[in-house]
Design a protein around this motif. Structure first.
Motif, mmCIF file in Angstrom:
data_model
loop_
_atom_site.group_PDB
_atom_site.id
_atom_site.type_symbol
_atom_site.label_atom_id
_atom_site.label_comp_id
_atom_site.label_asym_id
_atom_site.label_seq_id
_atom_site.Cartn_x
_atom_site.Cartn_y
_atom_site.Cartn_z
ATOM 1 N N ARG A 1 0.825 -1.200 0.000
ATOM 2 C CA ARG A 1 0.000 0.000 0.000
ATOM 3 C C ARG A 1 0.863 1.256 0.000
ATOM 4 N NH1 ARG A 1 -5.275 -0.825 1.094
ATOM 5 N NH2 ARG A 1 -5.651 1.204 2.089
ATOM 6 N N GLY A 2 2.157 1.095 -0.306
ATOM 7 C CA GLY A 2 3.038 2.261 -0.317
ATOM 8 C C GLY A 2 3.253 2.850 1.063
ATOM 9 N N SER A 3 3.034 2.046 2.084
ATOM 10 C CA SER A 3 3.038 2.553 3.455
ATOM 11 C C SER A 3 4.121 1.870 4.276
ATOM 12 C CB SER A 3 1.660 2.282 4.073
ATOM 13 O OG SER A 3 1.616 2.685 5.422
ATOM 14 N N PRO A 4 4.713 2.534 5.247
ATOM 15 C CA PRO A 4 4.510 3.933 5.584
ATOM 16 C C PRO A 4 5.291 4.867 4.658
ATOM 17 C CG PRO A 4 6.128 2.966 7.053
ATOM 18 C CD PRO A 4 5.657 1.870 6.155
ATOM 19 N N PHE B 1 0.295 6.730 6.970
ATOM 20 C CA PHE B 1 0.363 5.277 6.814
ATOM 21 C C PHE B 1 -1.023 4.694 6.592
ATOM 22 C CE2 PHE B 1 -1.513 3.770 10.772
ATOM 23 C CZ PHE B 1 -1.460 4.893 11.561
ATOM 24 N N THR B 2 -1.045 3.503 6.007
ATOM 25 C CA THR B 2 -2.284 2.762 5.869
ATOM 26 C C THR B 2 -1.951 1.274 5.745
ATOM 27 O OG1 THR B 2 -4.234 2.383 4.475
ATOM 28 C CG2 THR B 2 -2.310 3.328 3.374
ATOM 29 N N ASP C 1 -10.906 -1.159 1.571
ATOM 30 C CA ASP C 1 -9.615 -1.400 0.936
ATOM 31 C C ASP C 1 -9.111 -0.120 0.254
ATOM 32 O OD1 ASP C 1 -8.238 -3.312 -1.792
ATOM 33 O OD2 ASP C 1 -7.382 -2.911 0.187
#
Lengths: 195, 249
Positions: free
Chosen positions: B90-93, B112-113, B249
């Motif tokens: 999810r490209g996080s953090p 973040f996710t 999502d």
């Protein structure tokens, strides 16, 4: 868990946590008139598309539900969580407050999805909104310039003043504040409306 | 407030005749509707005898999407556990080193996710979404203190919003600032236990202020927290039967 024995004959120590559960419905319009430098899209994710890391501080004007009175402003920040290209929209986590002059403020937190209605949590309030809890429905009319909110406020000490409980103009993309409210003329503003 | 406790303690005699479980806890699943009818009757009694919340005797408003038939906010504690897992998709953090120092410092922000799974790791529930604000780097304990502001979005169930300290080297408690859906009116605190920094966390919510008991599919027996826990393949794959309704999502 001790709480399962927290019967209706609760001890005085717990009575302080008994806040009134009556639900007060309250609606406002949030309108971006492009004269507050808002929003400020901080592309800190450093990608060509919206991405996690982008932060969007913002502040817009708040009008009464009948669009006849300027009440104050919103102020806060949206955190981009996810870009949804298939829906041509984005999911944000929004943390902001509605500042309504002498009436006080309502603070909220929750999801803002540019393509659908969402509910946010009411995290607190001041002034007549002290002790507020509950949820608020966000309806976007024109992205990102016009939004309509329906608060379901609980925990209030007293009913809201009648002048806030006006009949709402039906939400649509073409709604506009009255010229007097937009110009903040006397009679078309809340007491010490926030600006 | 004192008058509220006084009127609560003087339970009308007709309520005293009812089975204690129905009156005191309403915790058993088969007594939920019973509990609601009790509270409805009881709350009407409170408003007509001078509700502490307002001086007027206006008809009690029950039109709302949350259960407003109680005249005061429920203090019953509901425990709910979930797992938060970062699967790095999810490209996080997103560590924004705005403090502009070689070490973590005040000014750094971390949006973040991550994904949220049920306590038994069999069902994908939704996501977390929010931001950590670096407060203090603690080189002596090889950790950092953050102030975290975020929400747990759990599909059709609603969301829980939280705020508080996230210290990478120890477990912390955060405030529950609110909720929507089944969590509308939520308050209380949540315990955060980090299993693997920053990829796996286990939360125990102590939710109060809820209108009704949580659905039992959320109250599953937790897998004991450990660094080795993983979501079931079906939950990870978001397969039918391993996701909650309209999981976020």
């Amino acid at each position: 868990m001790a709480a399962t024995s927290a019967s209706l004959t609760t001890t005085p120590a717990a009575s302080g946590s008994l806040r009134p559960a009556k639900v007060h419905e309250f609606c406002v319009y949030e309108i971006n008139e492009r004269d507050r430098g808002s929003p400020a899209y901080l592309r800190l994710g450093q990608k060509p598309v919206n991405s996690l890391g982008d932060l969007v501080p913002f502040t817009n004007k708040v009008y009464s539900a009948d669009l006849q009175k300027r009440l104050g402003i919103t102020a806060g920040m949206c955190i981009l969580i996810k870009n949804m290209p298939e829906k041509k929209g984005d999911r944000y986590e929004a943390i902001f407050s509605f500042h309504l002059g002498d009436y006080g403020q309502i603070s909220v937190q929750g999801s803002y999805i540019t393509t659908e209605d969402t509910y946010l949590a009411i995290t607190g309030g001041t002034g007549i909104f002290t002790g507020a809890y509950g949820q608020v429905k966000l309806q976007q009319l024109v992205f990102p310039f016009k939004l309509f909110y329906t608060f379901y406020l609980q925990g209030l000490a007293a009913d809201l003043p009648a002048e806030l409980l006006v009949t709402a103009v039906t939400p649509s993309p073409v709604v506009e504040p009255s010229p007097a409210a937009r110009a903040c003329e006397s009679g078309a503003i809340a007491p010490n409306y926030t600006d | 407030m004192a008058s509220a406790s006084a009127s609560l303690q003087s339970i009308p005699s007709y309520l005293k005749q009812l089975p204690p479980t129905g009156v005191t806890t309403g915790a058993a699943p088969n007594s939920i509707s019973f509990k609601k009818s009790i509270n409805h009757v009881f709350s009407r009694k409170l408003t007509t005898t001078g509700d502490v919340s307002s001086s007027r005797k206006a008809a009690f408003s029950v039109k709302s999407q949350s259960n407003a038939s109680d005249s005061s906010r429920s203090t019953k504690v509901h425990e709910l556990c979930v797992y938060e897992i970062n699967e790095r998709d999810r490209g996080s953090p997103m560590y924004l080193r705005l403090g502009q120092k070689p070490t973590n410092s005040l000014g750094d922000l971390v949006p973040f996710t991550n994904k949220v799974y049920s306590a038994d790791l069999q069902t994908r529930l939704g996501i977390t979404a929010g931001i950590c604000i670096l407060i203090k780097n603690m080189p002596d304990v090889k950790g950092d203190r953050y102030e975290a502001i975020y929400s747990f979005h759990l599909g059709d169930y609603g969301q829980i919003s939280v705020q508080g300290a996230y210290v990478t080297t120890e477990e912390t408690y955060l405030s529950i600032t609110g909720g929507t859906g089944v969590f509308a009116g939520a308050y209380g605190q949540v315990k955060l236990q980090q299993l693997v920094f920053p990829f796996k966390l286990f939360y125990t919510f102590y939710l109060q202020g809820l209108a009704a008991d949580l659905p039992k599919e959320l109250l599953v027996t937790p897998v004991p927290p450990s660094p080795a826990v993983e979501a079931s393949p079906a939950a990870k794959g978001c397969e039918v039967g391993a996701t909650s309704p309209n999981y976020t999502d």
